[in-house]
Design a protein around this motif. Structure first.
Motif, mmCIF file in Angstrom:
data_model
loop_
_atom_site.group_PDB
_atom_site.id
_atom_site.type_symbol
_atom_site.label_atom_id
_atom_site.label_comp_id
_atom_site.label_asym_id
_atom_site.label_seq_id
_atom_site.Cartn_x
_atom_site.Cartn_y
_atom_site.Cartn_z
ATOM 1 N N VAL A 99 0.848 -1.207 0.000
ATOM 2 C CA VAL A 99 0.000 0.000 0.000
ATOM 3 C C VAL A 99 0.882 1.255 0.000
ATOM 4 O O VAL A 99 0.649 2.197 -0.765
ATOM 5 C CB VAL A 99 -0.943 0.006 1.235
ATOM 6 N N GLU A 100 1.912 1.242 0.849
ATOM 7 C CA GLU A 100 2.794 2.425 0.924
ATOM 8 C C GLU A 100 3.477 2.689 -0.416
ATOM 9 O O GLU A 100 3.559 3.835 -0.870
ATOM 10 C CB GLU A 100 3.850 2.230 2.018
ATOM 11 N N LEU A 101 3.965 1.606 -1.055
ATOM 12 C CA LEU A 101 4.643 1.772 -2.345
ATOM 13 C C LEU A 101 3.664 2.275 -3.404
ATOM 14 O O LEU A 101 4.017 3.092 -4.258
ATOM 15 C CB LEU A 101 5.266 0.440 -2.783
ATOM 16 N N ALA A 102 2.426 1.800 -3.328
ATOM 17 C CA ALA A 102 1.408 2.251 -4.292
ATOM 18 C C ALA A 102 1.118 3.736 -4.095
ATOM 19 O O ALA A 102 0.980 4.492 -5.072
ATOM 20 C CB ALA A 102 0.135 1.432 -4.120
ATOM 21 N N LEU A 103 1.050 4.171 -2.854
ATOM 22 C CA LEU A 103 0.780 5.593 -2.590
ATOM 23 C C LEU A 103 1.929 6.468 -3.106
ATOM 24 O O LEU A 103 1.704 7.540 -3.675
ATOM 25 C CB LEU A 103 0.549 5.824 -1.091
ATOM 26 N N ASP A 104 3.160 5.974 -2.940
ATOM 27 C CA ASP A 104 4.320 6.715 -3.476
ATOM 28 C C ASP A 104 4.204 6.836 -4.990
ATOM 29 O O ASP A 104 4.430 7.898 -5.572
ATOM 30 C CB ASP A 104 5.637 5.985 -3.154
ATOM 31 N N ALA A 105 3.853 5.701 -5.632
ATOM 32 C CA ALA A 105 3.753 5.703 -7.104
ATOM 33 C C ALA A 105 2.651 6.661 -7.551
ATOM 34 O O ALA A 105 2.818 7.398 -8.529
ATOM 35 C CB ALA A 105 3.477 4.283 -7.604
ATOM 36 N N LEU A 106 1.531 6.674 -6.837
ATOM 37 C CA LEU A 106 0.428 7.567 -7.221
ATOM 38 C C LEU A 106 0.819 9.023 -7.014
ATOM 39 O O LEU A 106 0.490 9.898 -7.822
ATOM 40 C CB LEU A 106 -0.824 7.245 -6.389
ATOM 41 N N GLU A 107 1.526 9.280 -5.917
ATOM 42 C CA GLU A 107 1.947 10.662 -5.652
ATOM 43 C C GLU A 107 2.855 11.152 -6.782
ATOM 44 O O GLU A 107 2.710 12.274 -7.266
ATOM 45 C CB GLU A 107 2.648 10.751 -4.294
ATOM 46 N N ASP A 108 3.772 10.282 -7.236
ATOM 47 C CA ASP A 108 4.656 10.635 -8.352
ATOM 48 C C ASP A 108 3.824 10.960 -9.598
ATOM 49 O O ASP A 108 4.114 11.904 -10.327
ATOM 50 C CB ASP A 108 5.586 9.464 -8.703
ATOM 51 N N LYS A 109 2.803 10.138 -9.813
ATOM 52 C CA LYS A 109 1.983 10.343 -11.024
ATOM 53 C C LYS A 109 1.209 11.650 -10.934
ATOM 54 O O LYS A 109 1.141 12.415 -11.893
ATOM 55 C CB LYS A 109 1.042 9.156 -11.236
ATOM 56 N N PHE A 110 0.625 11.944 -9.755
ATOM 57 C CA PHE A 110 -0.122 13.195 -9.577
ATOM 58 C C PHE A 110 0.800 14.408 -9.733
ATOM 59 O O PHE A 110 0.428 15.429 -10.260
ATOM 60 C CB PHE A 110 -0.782 13.249 -8.192
ATOM 61 N N ARG A 111 2.035 14.229 -9.226
ATOM 62 C CA ARG A 111 2.994 15.335 -9.297
ATOM 63 C C ARG A 111 3.354 15.633 -10.762
ATOM 64 O O ARG A 111 3.416 16.776 -11.187
ATOM 65 C CB ARG A 111 4.268 14.956 -8.523
ATOM 66 N N ALA A 112 3.546 14.540 -11.521
ATOM 67 C CA ALA A 112 3.921 14.714 -12.929
ATOM 68 C C ALA A 112 2.757 15.272 -13.750
ATOM 69 O O ALA A 112 2.960 16.040 -14.681
ATOM 70 C CB ALA A 112 4.380 13.380 -13.507
ATOM 71 N N PRO A 114 -0.873 16.710 -12.640
ATOM 72 C CA PRO A 114 -1.850 16.938 -11.562
ATOM 73 C C PRO A 114 -3.310 16.683 -11.926
ATOM 74 O O PRO A 114 -4.103 16.387 -11.051
ATOM 75 C CB PRO A 114 -1.629 18.407 -11.194
ATOM 76 N N ASP A 115 -3.659 16.774 -13.211
ATOM 77 C CA ASP A 115 -5.083 16.593 -13.524
ATOM 78 C C ASP A 115 -5.426 15.168 -13.969
ATOM 79 O O ASP A 115 -6.515 14.900 -14.453
ATOM 80 C CB ASP A 115 -5.534 17.609 -14.578
ATOM 81 N N MET A 116 -4.483 14.268 -13.804
ATOM 82 C CA MET A 116 -4.764 12.916 -14.286
ATOM 83 C C MET A 116 -5.742 12.166 -13.369
ATOM 84 O O MET A 116 -5.864 12.468 -12.183
ATOM 85 C CB MET A 116 -3.468 12.104 -14.435
ATOM 86 N N ILE A 117 -6.446 11.216 -13.943
ATOM 87 C CA ILE A 117 -7.321 10.331 -13.152
ATOM 88 C C ILE A 117 -6.732 8.935 -13.308
ATOM 89 O O ILE A 117 -7.003 8.238 -14.296
ATOM 90 C CB ILE A 117 -8.776 10.375 -13.672
ATOM 91 N N PRO A 118 -5.839 8.546 -12.392
ATOM 92 C CA PRO A 118 -5.138 7.277 -12.592
ATOM 93 C C PRO A 118 -6.069 6.072 -12.524
ATOM 94 O O PRO A 118 -7.080 6.087 -11.807
ATOM 95 C CB PRO A 118 -4.119 7.242 -11.458
ATOM 96 N N THR A 119 -5.692 5.040 -13.274
ATOM 97 C CA THR A 119 -6.427 3.780 -13.219
ATOM 98 C C THR A 119 -5.558 2.777 -12.466
ATOM 99 O O THR A 119 -4.369 2.633 -12.757
ATOM 100 C CB THR A 119 -6.724 3.259 -14.638
ATOM 101 N N VAL A 120 -6.160 2.133 -11.473
ATOM 102 C CA VAL A 120 -5.405 1.223 -10.615
ATOM 103 C C VAL A 120 -6.099 -0.137 -10.590
ATOM 104 O O VAL A 120 -7.312 -0.206 -10.361
ATOM 105 C CB VAL A 120 -5.337 1.776 -9.167
ATOM 106 N N CYS A 121 -5.339 -1.193 -10.805
ATOM 107 C CA CYS A 121 -5.901 -2.543 -10.701
ATOM 108 C C CYS A 121 -5.310 -3.246 -9.487
ATOM 109 O O CYS A 121 -4.093 -3.267 -9.315
ATOM 110 C CB CYS A 121 -5.565 -3.343 -11.963
ATOM 111 N N ILE A 155 -9.566 8.457 -8.541
ATOM 112 C CA ILE A 155 -8.868 7.263 -9.029
ATOM 113 C C ILE A 155 -9.917 6.250 -9.488
ATOM 114 O O ILE A 155 -10.973 6.113 -8.860
ATOM 115 C CB ILE A 155 -7.999 6.646 -7.894
ATOM 116 N N LYS A 156 -9.614 5.548 -10.561
ATOM 117 C CA LYS A 156 -10.506 4.468 -11.006
ATOM 118 C C LYS A 156 -9.904 3.144 -10.585
ATOM 119 O O LYS A 156 -8.831 2.767 -11.091
ATOM 120 C CB LYS A 156 -10.639 4.493 -12.533
#
Ligand SMILES: C[S@@+](CC[C@H](N)C(=O)[O-])C[C@H]1O[C@@H](n2cnc3c(N)ncnc32)[C@H](O)[C@@H]1O
Length: 340
Positions: A99-112, A114-121, A155-156
């Motif tokens: 979970v922690e690693l996923a949150l780091d990855a999402l934070e990186d994506k939002f930072r790169a 900001p308006d993205m709606i990430p898809t997570v499986c 997030i989706k």
């Protein structure tokens, strides 16, 4: 029987438990509804005959090795209270790293972006503990960083498991933890999620998707990605990765966890893969994840400390770059991360 007498009785009965006092305390809290302090301050409280019966039958079940979490139906994970039954693996503290690693990855994506709606499986979701913990924590993610202050943590999520019974538990956890669900129409959910709506086991129903403030959650019954059409920005997975012989050995202690959740030495048809390294299913899963990731998509997979290095090799063979192994709080190799 008073609480004090119940404590002594329970402790004397649970001689084979590694934590008899804790077991008894948790069972008494569950049965009386008292919290820890209330239990300590009310030693002379007389259990009702119903409570006493429930306590004695819980002790009998615990004596067989049946886990406390299955008796109470609750397990804490990432600070959240998950509903569990023997249809799902009991969430383990080691998995909090995923979970922690996923949150780091999402934070990186939002930072790169900001308006993205990430898809997570969340592949092999079980109780849903991984995806739902990410969802709860990502509510805070947006407000935790100045740059992301106005970011709506939208997030989706797609939660996948081969076991329908596990998906029932995951859906229930989504409803309990994320509040009132607003189910969406079948047509709407299919369009929005681009998910196969007929054939196979991915049959859609309105209950399979719901919205929680901004994010959407979609539940699919599927053998790995067989019934999953979309590609994702992030795939998190805690697949079965225990060697077959060890899985059989583990279950001898009465833990009653599903063999399906542990035994990694199975093939896509569910039959023995012939290996005994816990990697039978992972050998299929890694290339399938590659196919289901967008460019720059991230795969984070929990493994055993004994097969993390081999899993990292499988990541590289599939084409992943920046492959690294992450260690858990016990300094054990626990997760493999790679980027497409
Ligand atoms: C180790 S458990 C993980 C459960 C949960 N994600 C967690 O971390 O506690 C593995 C899960 O994978 C599911 N599973 C096993 N084989 C599968 C397959 N071929 N396709 C999809 N899910 C599978 C099991 O039903 C089980 O819920």
């Amino acid at each position: 029987m008073t609480i004090q007498q119940a404590k002594i009785y329970g402790k004397n009965e649970l001689t084979s438990s590694p934590s008899p006092e804790l077991d008894v305390a948790v069972l008494l809290q569950h049965i009386t509804g008292f919290d820890k302090t209330h239990l300590l301050l009310n030693r002379d409280y007389e259990l009702t005959s119903e409570q006493e019966g429930d306590f004695q039958s819980a002790i009998e079940r615990r004596k067989t090795g049946f886990p406390i979490a299955y008796i109470t139906g609750h397990k804490e994970f990432f600070g959240l209270d998950f509903y569990v039954t023997p249809d799902v693996l009991i969430p383990k503290p080691d998995t909090e790293l995923l979970v922690e690693l996923a949150l780091d990855a999402l934070e990186d994506k939002f930072r790169a972006k900001p308006d993205m709606i990430p898809t997570v499986c969340d592949m092999c979701t079980g109780s849903g503990c991984v995806a739902l913990s990410i969802a709860k924590a990502s509510e805070k993610l947006a407000g935790s960083n100045e740059q992301l202050e106005n970011q709506r943590a939208e997030i989706k999520f797609t939660l996948v498991d081969i076991s329908e019974k596990a998906l029932v538990v995951a859906r229930k956890n989504a409803e309990r933890l994320l509040g009132t669900s607003e189910t969406m129409s079948r047509k709407g959910s299919d369009e929005r999620n681009n998910v196969q709506s007929s054939g196979g086991r991915a049959k859609q129903s309105p209950e399979n998707t719901f919205r929680f403030p901004l994010s959407t959650f979609h539940f699919i019954r599927s053998n790995l990605f067989e019934n999953v059409l979309p590609t994702f920005d992030l795939i998190v997975t805690n697949p079965p990765y225990v060697p077959h012989s060890e899985s059989v050995e583990l279950l001898k202690d009465g833990r009653s966890e599903p063999l399906l959740a542990l035994d990694g030495d199975v093939d896509l048809d569910g039959k023995p893969s012939g290996s005994d390294d816990g990697l039978g299913l992972i050998r299929h899963l890694v290339p399938q994840c590659w196919e289901h990731l967008n460019r720059n998509g991230v795969l984070i997979m929990e493994t055993g400390e004994y097969n993390a290095e081999e899993t990292a090799e499988l990541f590289k063979q599939a084409g992943f770059r920046n492959v690294r192994i992450e260690y858990d709080m016990n300094e054990m190799m626990r997760d493999v991360v790679g980027v497409k």
